[in-house]
Design an enzyme around this catalytic site. Structure first.
Site, short mmCIF file in Angstrom:
data_model
loop_
_atom_site.label_atom_id
_atom_site.label_comp_id
_atom_site.label_asym_id
_atom_site.label_seq_id
_atom_site.Cartn_x
_atom_site.Cartn_y
_atom_site.Cartn_z
N ARG A 1 0.82 -1.21 0.00
CA ARG A 1 0.00 0.00 0.00
C ARG A 1 0.86 1.26 0.00
NH1 ARG A 1 -4.78 -1.13 4.50
NH2 ARG A 1 -5.86 -2.82 3.39
N ASP B 1 -14.08 10.08 12.24
CA ASP B 1 -13.13 9.10 11.73
C ASP B 1 -11.78 9.80 11.58
OD1 ASP B 1 -13.62 6.14 10.36
OD2 ASP B 1 -11.80 7.13 9.63
#
Length: 283
Positions: free
Chosen positions: A43, A152
């Site tokens: 990633r 978040d």
């Protein structure tokens, strides 16, 4: 919210993957096991290419010795967090909210405003699922006033939540009656997409919050907190710390919902379990 890091020069041997893992734990709370090393480094390849670097070792050097950590933290948060959620996930929790909390206990909200918080909101599906339940209750009790918050650490999913546009397969768990009332189906180039109605969107606020930080800019008289499927990514000490901090924002008599796999984690003396993975804060 800005994650500000102190830049500390490290020796060549100290700014590799292990240092990255320690930094992520200290700043975000997420534990990265060695079994996920390949996935994380894969990633990170996107950032390596975006910055014109050769490999992840160059990327770690950029973070820890070249002053790049602060600017990269938003990208790192995206890389190491799992943003998995669904509408009406663990549906029994929403039945409990509707039938027990609202059905038996609440008619007009605490101090005139009933507050709910989705503490790991991801793309907003959980917060909007709660909002639909509250909006339905308000149809039966016009004096019922409510507000919803979703938080978040990821800027990307928060932007998704604010847009409130979802594909057909994502909104499939929404009951037909609620879908007809609170979702608009896209036409032409938006075919196959659905958007939350303006009336519901206006009731739900989304903002950035890092659960591992000490202070939360969140009200302290919240009636319902969903802290679901996020504690599993923290170590036991951080789990307890986050629970205590989140618990400070729950009003006496309010309810804390955790993920079904996290029920055994909640061990706080003033919280009584009232249903699977649901706890009531004692007055």
């Amino acid at each position: 919210m800005t994650l500000t890091m102190t830049q500390t020069p490290l020796g060549e041997a100290n700014f590799g993957f292990d240092a990255f893992v320690r930094m992520v734990h200290d700043t975000i709370g997420v534990c990265i096991p060695q079994t996920k090393r390949h996935m994380i480094e894969t990633r990170l390849g996107n950032r390596v290419r975006a910055l014109g670097l050769k490999n992840t070792q160059d990327y770690f050097r950029h973070l820890f010795t070249e002053g790049g950590l602060d600017s990269e933290m938003p990208h790192i948060a995206e890389t190491v967090t799992t943003n998995k959620t669904d509408f009406f996930r663990e549906v029994d929790h929403f039945y409990y909210l509707r039938d027990v909390v609202l059905g038996n206990e609440v008619r007009h909200g605490r101090n005139g405003l009933f507050k709910v918080w989705s503490a790991a909101a991801s793309n907003g599906a959980e917060a909007f699922s709660m909002a639909m339940i509250l909006a339905e209750h308000a149809l039966s009790f016009p004096g019922f006033n409510w507000a919803a918050l979703g938080t978040d650490i990821s800027n990307r999913v928060l932007e998704h939540a604010r847009r409130a546009i979802y594909s057909h397969n994502v909104i499939e768990p929404v009951p037909a009656a609620l879908r007809n009332r609170y979702l608009y189906e896209g036409q032409n180039e938006w075919q196959g997409k659905w958007r939350i109605s303006p009336g519901l969107r206006n009731r739900v606020q989304f903002k950035k919050l890092n659960l591992i930080e000490e202070d939360y800019n969140v009200d302290t008289d919240i009636d319902i907190i969903f802290l679901r499927n996020v504690l599993i990514y923290f170590d036991p000490d951080d789990q307890l710390t986050v629970l205590r901090r989140v618990g400070r924002h729950l009003a006496p008599g309010g309810h804390l919902f955790v993920g079904n796999s996290e029920s055994m984690i909640v061990r706080m003396p003033n919280f009584r379990q009232v249903a699977p993975a649901i706890y009531r804060k004692e007055p």
